[in-house]
Structure formats: structure tokens, C-alpha cells
Design an enzyme around this catalytic site. Sequence first.
Site, PDB file in Angstrom:
ATOM      1  N   LYS A   1       0.851  -1.192   0.000  1.00 41.85           N
ATOM      2  CA  LYS A   1       0.000   0.000   0.000  1.00 41.85           C
ATOM      3  C   LYS A   1       0.890   1.247   0.000  1.00 41.85           C
ATOM      4  O   LYS A   1       1.521   1.577   1.000  1.00 41.85           O
ATOM      5  CB  LYS A   1      -0.927   0.050   1.228  1.00 41.85           C
ATOM      6  CG  LYS A   1      -2.023   1.097   1.002  1.00 41.85           C
ATOM      7  CD  LYS A   1      -2.612   1.684   2.241  1.00 41.85           C
ATOM      8  CE  LYS A   1      -1.828   2.784   2.868  1.00 41.85           C
ATOM      9  NZ  LYS A   1      -1.721   4.030   2.089  1.00 41.85           N
TER      10      LYS A   1
ATOM     11  N   GLU B   1      10.804  16.067  14.921  1.00 42.76           N
ATOM     12  CA  GLU B   1      11.042  15.955  13.484  1.00 42.76           C
ATOM     13  C   GLU B   1      10.165  16.963  12.741  1.00 42.76           C
ATOM     14  O   GLU B   1       8.964  17.023  12.978  1.00 42.76           O
ATOM     15  CB  GLU B   1      10.695  14.534  13.028  1.00 42.76           C
ATOM     16  CG  GLU B   1      10.990  14.299  11.572  1.00 42.76           C
ATOM     17  CD  GLU B   1      10.651  12.873  11.122  1.00 42.76           C
ATOM     18  OE1 GLU B   1       9.527  12.424  11.396  1.00 42.76           O
ATOM     19  OE2 GLU B   1      11.507  12.230  10.509  1.00 42.76           O
TER      20      GLU B   1
ATOM     21  N   GLU C   1      10.524   1.257  10.053  1.00 44.90           N
ATOM     22  CA  GLU C   1      11.503   2.312   9.746  1.00 44.90           C
ATOM     23  C   GLU C   1      10.782   3.624   9.999  1.00 44.90           C
ATOM     24  O   GLU C   1       9.903   4.004   9.228  1.00 44.90           O
ATOM     25  CB  GLU C   1      11.930   2.244   8.276  1.00 44.90           C
ATOM     26  CG  GLU C   1      12.556   0.937   7.857  1.00 44.90           C
ATOM     27  CD  GLU C   1      13.965   0.765   8.381  1.00 44.90           C
ATOM     28  OE1 GLU C   1      14.576   1.747   8.826  1.00 44.90           O
ATOM     29  OE2 GLU C   1      14.454  -0.378   8.357  1.00 44.90           O
TER      30      GLU C   1
ATOM     31  N   CYS D   1      13.926  11.007   6.179  1.00 44.85           N
ATOM     32  CA  CYS D   1      13.904  10.503   7.561  1.00 44.85           C
ATOM     33  C   CYS D   1      15.256  10.664   8.239  1.00 44.85           C
ATOM     34  O   CYS D   1      15.328  10.886   9.435  1.00 44.85           O
ATOM     35  CB  CYS D   1      13.467   9.052   7.563  1.00 44.85           C
ATOM     36  SG  CYS D   1      14.399   8.081   6.394  1.00 44.85           S
TER      37      CYS D   1
HETATM   38  P1  NAD Z   1       2.655   8.279   7.855  1.00 49.10           P
HETATM   39  O1  NAD Z   1       2.964   7.463   9.046  1.00 49.10           O
HETATM   40  O2  NAD Z   1       1.644   9.347   7.961  1.00 49.10           O
HETATM   41  O3  NAD Z   1       2.163   7.347   6.655  1.00 49.10           O
HETATM   42  C1  NAD Z   1       2.937   6.282   6.165  1.00 49.10           C
HETATM   43  C2  NAD Z   1       2.033   5.248   5.547  1.00 49.10           C
HETATM   44  O4  NAD Z   1       1.193   4.688   6.554  1.00 49.10           O
HETATM   45  C3  NAD Z   1       1.095   5.785   4.466  1.00 49.10           C
HETATM   46  O5  NAD Z   1       1.020   4.829   3.422  1.00 49.10           O
HETATM   47  C4  NAD Z   1      -0.233   5.888   5.197  1.00 49.10           C
HETATM   48  O6  NAD Z   1      -1.348   5.774   4.357  1.00 49.10           O
HETATM   49  C5  NAD Z   1      -0.152   4.684   6.123  1.00 49.10           C
HETATM   50  N1  NAD Z   1      -1.021   4.758   7.302  1.00 49.10           N
HETATM   51  C6  NAD Z   1      -1.481   5.857   7.953  1.00 49.10           C
HETATM   52  N2  NAD Z   1      -2.253   5.493   8.997  1.00 49.10           N
HETATM   53  C7  NAD Z   1      -2.295   4.145   9.017  1.00 49.10           C
HETATM   54  C8  NAD Z   1      -2.900   3.178   9.870  1.00 49.10           C
HETATM   55  N3  NAD Z   1      -3.654   3.538  10.910  1.00 49.10           N
HETATM   56  N4  NAD Z   1      -2.696   1.879   9.609  1.00 49.10           N
HETATM   57  C9  NAD Z   1      -1.934   1.496   8.571  1.00 49.10           C
HETATM   58  N5  NAD Z   1      -1.340   2.358   7.714  1.00 49.10           N
HETATM   59  C10 NAD Z   1      -1.506   3.669   7.934  1.00 49.10           C
HETATM   60  O7  NAD Z   1       4.048   8.863   7.361  1.00 49.10           O
HETATM   61  P2  NAD Z   1       4.324   9.826   6.122  1.00 49.10           P
HETATM   62  O8  NAD Z   1       3.845  11.186   6.507  1.00 49.10           O
HETATM   63  O9  NAD Z   1       3.836   9.199   4.864  1.00 49.10           O
HETATM   64  O10 NAD Z   1       5.910   9.786   6.043  1.00 49.10           O
HETATM   65  C11 NAD Z   1       6.714  10.609   6.790  1.00 49.10           C
HETATM   66  C12 NAD Z   1       7.346   9.836   7.939  1.00 49.10           C
HETATM   67  O11 NAD Z   1       8.037   8.694   7.456  1.00 49.10           O
HETATM   68  C13 NAD Z   1       8.382  10.642   8.662  1.00 49.10           C
HETATM   69  O12 NAD Z   1       8.238  10.515  10.060  1.00 49.10           O
HETATM   70  C14 NAD Z   1       9.703  10.020   8.224  1.00 49.10           C
HETATM   71  O13 NAD Z   1      10.747  10.197   9.125  1.00 49.10           O
HETATM   72  C15 NAD Z   1       9.329   8.604   8.025  1.00 49.10           C
HETATM   73  N6  NAD Z   1      10.257   7.935   7.104  1.00 49.10           N
HETATM   74  C16 NAD Z   1      11.160   7.038   7.608  1.00 49.10           C
HETATM   75  C17 NAD Z   1      12.066   6.400   6.780  1.00 49.10           C
HETATM   76  C18 NAD Z   1      13.075   5.421   7.338  1.00 49.10           C
HETATM   77  O14 NAD Z   1      13.696   4.706   6.567  1.00 49.10           O
HETATM   78  N7  NAD Z   1      13.263   5.337   8.627  1.00 49.10           N
HETATM   79  C19 NAD Z   1      12.037   6.652   5.408  1.00 49.10           C
HETATM   80  C20 NAD Z   1      11.105   7.556   4.920  1.00 49.10           C
HETATM   81  C21 NAD Z   1      10.215   8.181   5.788  1.00 49.10           C
END
Ligand code: NAD
Length: 493
Positions: free
Chosen positions: A179, A387, A254, A288
Site C-alpha cells: 500500500k 522531526e 523504519e 527521515c
Molecule cells: P505516515 O505514518 O503518515 O504514513 C505512512 C504510511 O502509513 C502511508 O502509506 C499511510 O497511508 C499509512 N497509514 C497511515 N495510517 C495508518 C494506519 N492507521 N494503519 C496502517 N497504515 C496507515 O508517514 P508519512 O507522513 O507518509 O511519512 C513521513 C514519515 O516517514 C516521517 O516521520 C519520516 O521520518 C518517516 N520515514 C522514515 C524512513 C526510514 O527509513 N526510517 C524513510 C522515509 C520516511
Amino acid sequence: MTSIHSLFINGQWVAPVKGGSFATVDPASETEIARVAAATEEDVNLAVAAARRAFDDGEWPQLSGKARAVYLRRIAALIRDKQQRLAELEVRDNGKPLPEALWDIGDTAYCFDFYAGLAEKLDDQQEQAVALSDDRFSSVARKEPVGVCGAIIPWNFPMLMAAWKVAPALAAGCTVVLKPSEVTPLTALQLAEIAQEAELPPGVLNIITGLGAEAGSPLTAHPDVDKLAFTGSVPTGRKIMQAAAADIKNVSLELGGKSAFIVFDDSDIEKAVEWILFGIFWNKGEVCSATSRVLVQRNLYDALLARLAEEAERITPGNGMEAGVLLGPLVNAAQYEKVKQAIARGAEQGATLLSGGKRPPGLEKGYFLQPTIFTEMSEESDLWREEIFGPVVCVRPFEDEAEAVASANRSRFGLAAAVMSADLARAERVARKLRAGIVWVNCSQPTFTEAPWGGYKQSGIGRELGEWGLNNYLETKQITRYDSDEPWGWYLN
Ligand code: NAD
């Protein structure tokens, strides 16, 4: 504007059961570029059932690693063929500058090739003899795929994040329901087309677009999913771990970061400026591992800040499709608001805005922000601790090594860190003391598919990339045999 009203389930394009859709927007123009199918629990059930069948009844997990590698290499070649088009789509959906998008797509193809290589090697690592303390027995250890994987990814590197999960999972022999983020779904749908073109068996890779609560959440709760692989924010990561706990699913996370960059006063100032800029303004700071907390040793502090501000002001934000642009718009309206609020709160809490912080002049539309530098914030401020995920860097001075290490480690995150010094022995010593999964010495951000990626503390659990990434998707089984002709002699004497 195009309309992509389908989900990729069991090798077919199908309409979502409830017929819903959502818009995806070009952040440079704030215009809708496509409407995309919104999956709900009903679609998740169909996708998981397809992945389950492909795993339980299909040949995929039973194929040799070498046979699976053929498909992975085909996918890599197709991505490479379409690199320009995929990169342009990524620019429109995410806003990142084209040279960065081209780089991402190149890395995406390389990731599939790399895991093809590991899949090929997997065959030779099977049936590893285990030396036992009782010579009446012999034992071997095998690596087997975990099963059906639910992969959920964010919007900052849309196609690359898909590859980081899909490539090792397929190499291991797992089947996948992916997804993508609802903010940037378009290149994941291209990956589905590529999988079709590569003749990946039906059900091995299923891709469903949808919102987190409607599509992500049912995927995490589904009892037929064996493993959850997630990249995203800490709050969502927490929910995913809770969902996994319900039936003890294997889980890897992650999550976010607030990575520190320690610059000692023996550093070359020009090199320090370049890597600090790259550490926070590359990909608009929506990274990230961005080194968003910079610690500069007192003797270098004033001179470095002056050069940093000078160079930051020369970075001109603009539409990622325009030549020369190296800072695109933030990904969407919500992220733009979040970052602007963090800037406003920083100023309220007493930090000094050294540079940027505003909409760039001449760009009236689009989620554009000037590269922003803050100084003089306290260690307790939100600016320093939370962050931001945007082009905002915080700089503080330090006196000595011990203070710098302690300050860098005072964070609930532990994804990455960087250290710069002409004294390599000191850099090495500091690198070992930093509580982070990735430490860069005399640079910040270069990421290699071969090396382990992941965080300490609240930045996550488990490692992606390299052989560690493959192990994420493998179970280890022992097969132990009783070789002796002697009766066991416990009950029957
Ligand atoms: P997010 O947590 O809002 O969303 C990530 C994914 O989770 C999306 O596909 C979203 O639709 C899904 N999601 C949201 N709520 C959910 C739920 N209740 N159940 C299941 N899935 C759900 O994050 P974002 O805003 O898309 O991304 C930014 C974040 O990602 C930042 O905190 C960043 O640091 C982190 N990030 C980490 C890495 C790493 O490798 N550590 C890499 C990229 C981004």
C-alpha cells in the site's frame, strides 16, 4: 488529468469494491493530476487472499532463488527503460527536483538487481550443517520465506521505498500486498504495470492504493498476513506494532528521525557547508535521516554560520521540472502547514531565524518554502527535539567532544548521525559513541543498497537493505534427524 481507477490484485486491474477514489495533487501548481482508486477493507481482503493463494498454492516460494532472480532482473530492466518517464511522474506527484527523481529511479532499478543477486546466492546457503553436541543426530538450518507481507510506505521516496520492501520480499520468496502513500500513489501503480510486463505470477505482488485508515489499517489487522513491513511516522508505527501484537505478526519498522551532525573546528569550512546543506535541503528536507540538528564547535561557529546562510540563500526553490532547480515544493498542503507551524513555533519559543522561513518571492502558487536556518534555540525546544520533515535546520554550538556526543544522543530518535573532523581517529571514536543505526563520517546522507539501514530507539525496529534486508523476509528453520539405529530407550526399554 488522468483517472486511474483500479487496484492491482492477483495480476489483474480491478475496480475497488466500493468504487471510491481520491485525488493526488502536483505540489508545484496545487492542481489535481489524477484520481486514484481508494481501497477499503473489502479490497484488502481480496488482495490478501490473492497473496495467500500465491504463497500457499503457487510455485513462487518453492522456486529456486535463481528462478526468482530472473523476474527481479526483468523488473529492474523495465524500470531502467522507463527511467525518464517514471522520474517525471515522481516530480509531478512529490515535487522533488528531476535530477533527484532520476537518481531515485536509478536506485530503484539497482535495488531489484541487487536483490536478484542475493536471491541467486540464497540457493547455495540452504541446508547449512549445524554441528551438534550429540553425534546420534544431524541437523541443517534452512532459510524460508516468512509468507504474505503487508508493506506500507510513505511519500518521500515513493518508488524507492516500494523497492526497499518489494525487492527483498520477492527475492526471499514471499508474496506481497503493497500500500503506497495516498499522497504519492502514481509510481507504485507503474510498478504494478511493470510486474505485469515482467510476467510475475498472479498474486505474488498486489498493489492497492488507499488511505491509511481505510486500506492500511485493515491490512495490518488481517490474520492471513504473516509480516508487516512499515516505513513512516512514529505515531503510525505505534499503531502498526499494536496491530501486529494482536496475532504476533513479524514486524519491521523504519520510522522518523532528528539526526545530529557534529562538526569539529578542524573541519574544512567549505566541505562542512556543502554537507550540511545536502544533509537538510536534499529532497526538501523530507528525508527521515536528514541531519536537521547541527552541532558546530565554538571556534568555527560564527564563520560557518555566515557561510551557511550565504549558500542557503543561493538555493532557489522552484518547480522540480525546471532546469537548475534543486529545491522543490513540500509534498502537499498538510505538510506545508506543518512545517510553517514548526517555524512559527520556533520563533515564538525564542530561536533566532538566521535565514529563510518564508514563501520565496515570485512563487505565488505551490507549497514552496525558502531554505531555513535557525540558531539560538534551547535543547528543550520543539525545534531541536521534534522531526519537522522540511527544509529547516537548527544549529547550536558546542565546546568539546563529550558535550557534542551527549547532546547528539539526547533524542528519542536514533536513525542517523554524522560527524566531520580532519582527525579521523576522533571521527571514528565519536561514530562509535553515537546511538544511531547509520553514522556518516565527513559526509551526510549518501545511502547504499549494500549497507544496513534502520534506527535505534524510536526510529524503528529491524534493518532494511543489504543482506539484512533479505533476512527481514526470511524465517530460519532447523531440520534435525536422528541417525542412530539404537532405540531411544526412554519409555520402551
Ligand atoms: P505516515 O505514518 O503518515 O504514513 C505512512 C504510511 O502509513 C502511508 O502509506 C499511510 O497511508 C499509512 N497509514 C497511515 N495510517 C495508518 C494506519 N492507521 N494503519 C496502517 N497504515 C496507515 O508517514 P508519512 O507522513 O507518509 O511519512 C513521513 C514519515 O516517514 C516521517 O516521520 C519520516 O521520518 C518517516 N520515514 C522514515 C524512513 C526510514 O527509513 N526510517 C524513510 C522515509 C520516511
